[in-house]
Design a protein around this motif. Structure first.
Motif, mmCIF file in Angstrom:
data_model
loop_
_atom_site.group_PDB
_atom_site.id
_atom_site.type_symbol
_atom_site.label_atom_id
_atom_site.label_comp_id
_atom_site.label_asym_id
_atom_site.label_seq_id
_atom_site.Cartn_x
_atom_site.Cartn_y
_atom_site.Cartn_z
ATOM 1 N N VAL A 36 0.901 -1.177 -0.036
ATOM 2 C CA VAL A 36 0.033 0.098 0.009
ATOM 3 C C VAL A 36 1.023 1.328 0.110
ATOM 4 N N LYS A 37 0.581 2.289 -0.868
ATOM 5 C CA LYS A 37 1.374 3.603 -0.959
ATOM 6 C C LYS A 37 1.685 3.951 0.356
ATOM 7 N N ARG A 38 2.553 4.443 0.728
ATOM 8 C CA ARG A 38 2.909 5.275 2.142
ATOM 9 C C ARG A 38 1.870 6.435 2.254
ATOM 10 N N VAL A 39 1.364 7.155 1.196
ATOM 11 C CA VAL A 39 0.560 8.301 1.335
ATOM 12 C C VAL A 39 -1.009 7.599 2.256
ATOM 13 N N TYR A 40 -1.366 6.396 1.682
ATOM 14 C CA TYR A 40 -2.487 5.973 2.127
ATOM 15 C C TYR A 40 -2.434 5.364 3.556
ATOM 16 N N ILE A 41 -1.249 4.883 3.635
ATOM 17 C CA ILE A 41 -0.875 4.606 5.081
ATOM 18 C C ILE A 41 -0.985 5.663 6.079
ATOM 19 N N VAL A 42 -0.490 6.917 5.820
ATOM 20 C CA VAL A 42 -0.676 7.951 6.502
ATOM 21 C C VAL A 42 -2.157 8.493 6.633
ATOM 22 N N TYR A 43 -2.995 8.524 5.461
ATOM 23 C CA TYR A 43 -4.156 9.001 5.569
ATOM 24 C C TYR A 43 -5.151 8.044 6.487
ATOM 25 N N VAL A 44 -4.656 6.848 6.535
ATOM 26 C CA VAL A 44 -5.563 5.653 7.546
ATOM 27 C C VAL A 44 -5.135 6.064 9.106
ATOM 28 N N LEU A 45 -3.738 6.326 9.297
ATOM 29 C CA LEU A 45 -3.113 6.489 10.349
ATOM 30 C C LEU A 45 -3.831 7.904 10.879
ATOM 31 N N LEU A 46 -4.044 8.671 9.947
ATOM 32 C CA LEU A 46 -4.449 10.073 10.640
ATOM 33 C C LEU A 46 -5.942 10.052 10.856
ATOM 34 N N THR A 47 -6.771 9.168 9.906
ATOM 35 C CA THR A 47 -8.178 8.811 10.278
ATOM 36 C C THR A 47 -8.357 8.304 11.474
ATOM 37 N N ILE A 48 -7.560 7.335 11.812
ATOM 38 C CA ILE A 48 -7.583 6.668 13.391
ATOM 39 C C ILE A 48 -7.283 7.556 14.267
ATOM 40 N N LEU A 49 -6.237 8.342 14.063
ATOM 41 C CA LEU A 49 -6.204 9.404 15.407
ATOM 42 C C LEU A 49 -7.108 10.355 15.291
ATOM 43 N N CYS A 50 -7.659 10.783 14.404
ATOM 44 C CA CYS A 50 -8.889 11.830 14.571
ATOM 45 C C CYS A 50 -10.081 11.145 15.179
ATOM 46 N N LEU A 51 -10.452 9.770 14.855
ATOM 47 C CA LEU A 51 -11.387 9.184 15.350
ATOM 48 C C LEU A 51 -11.260 8.960 16.958
ATOM 49 N N TYR A 52 -10.076 8.509 17.253
ATOM 50 C CA TYR A 52 -9.681 8.275 18.640
ATOM 51 C C TYR A 52 -9.671 9.545 19.408
#
Length: 193
Positions: A36-52
């Motif tokens: 998976v491209k790193r930009v998508y990994i970062v988007y997922v991590l940021l989404t999880i962080l925001c939800l948390y």
């Protein structure tokens, strides 16, 4: 926000994600293992962080960790560097962080009722530590804190001087009383009382 601005931010993010540092090294490993491209990994991590931060247990701790750990690390690096600009940037951040923390202490009972407070606080702290012209600390300091301090600086300086004098007087009085107490104790001890 215009589509061109969003594209500009995305390009800056992608450029950063391919710079050489410890974070991008971890992203490269994750990208290689997952495909998976790193930009998508970062988007997922940021989404999880925001939800948390919005609904997670311990969101306050995580928010304070984000607002403290990186700025503390960047401040140490700034102290060790030869440039004055980075020192000023992080000193400004800490002044704003301190004022915000003080305000947060006084209004804590009201802040509890604000939905997604820790997410909003985290976004505010990220804005305050943003690089360059987007730095919120600089704007808040220049428009709010600096004018207030300059307007009241003489009063604060007089108060600090008076408090210092009173503290010295209290210390001298306590030192004298302690000395007298010790002398009385020694005198009584020698008399056998």
């Amino acid at each position: 926000m215009a589509a061109a601005e969003v594209k500009s931010y995305r390009e800056k993010l992608e450029k950063y994600l391919y710079e050489k540092n410890a974070f991008t090294d971890l992203l490269a490993k994750a990208e290689a293992k997952t495909g998976v491209k790193r930009v998508y990994i970062v988007y997922v991590l940021l989404t999880i962080l925001c939800l948390y931060l919005a609904i997670g247990y311990g969101a306050g701790f995580l928010c304070n960790l984000i607002g403290f750990v990186y700025p503390a690390y960047a401040s140490v690096k700034a102290i060790e560097s030869e440039r004055k600009e980075d020192d000023t940037q992080w000193l400004t951040y800490w002044v704003v962080y301190s004022v915000f923390g003080l305000a947060e202490f006084w209004f804590d009972i009201l802040l509890f009722w604000i939905p997604f407070y820790y997410l909003l606080k985290c976004l505010f702290l990220l804005y305050c530590m943003a690089p360059g012209s987007y730095n919120g600390s600089e704007m808040i300091y220049q428009r709010i804190i600096r004018p207030f301090v300059l307007r009241h600086q003489d009063k604060v300086d007089r108060f600090i001087d008076q408090a210092g004098k009173r503290a010295k007087e209290a210390l001298d009085t306590a030192e004298g009383a302690a000395g007298q107490f010790a002398a009385d104790a020694v005198s009584k001890s020698l008399k056998g009382e």
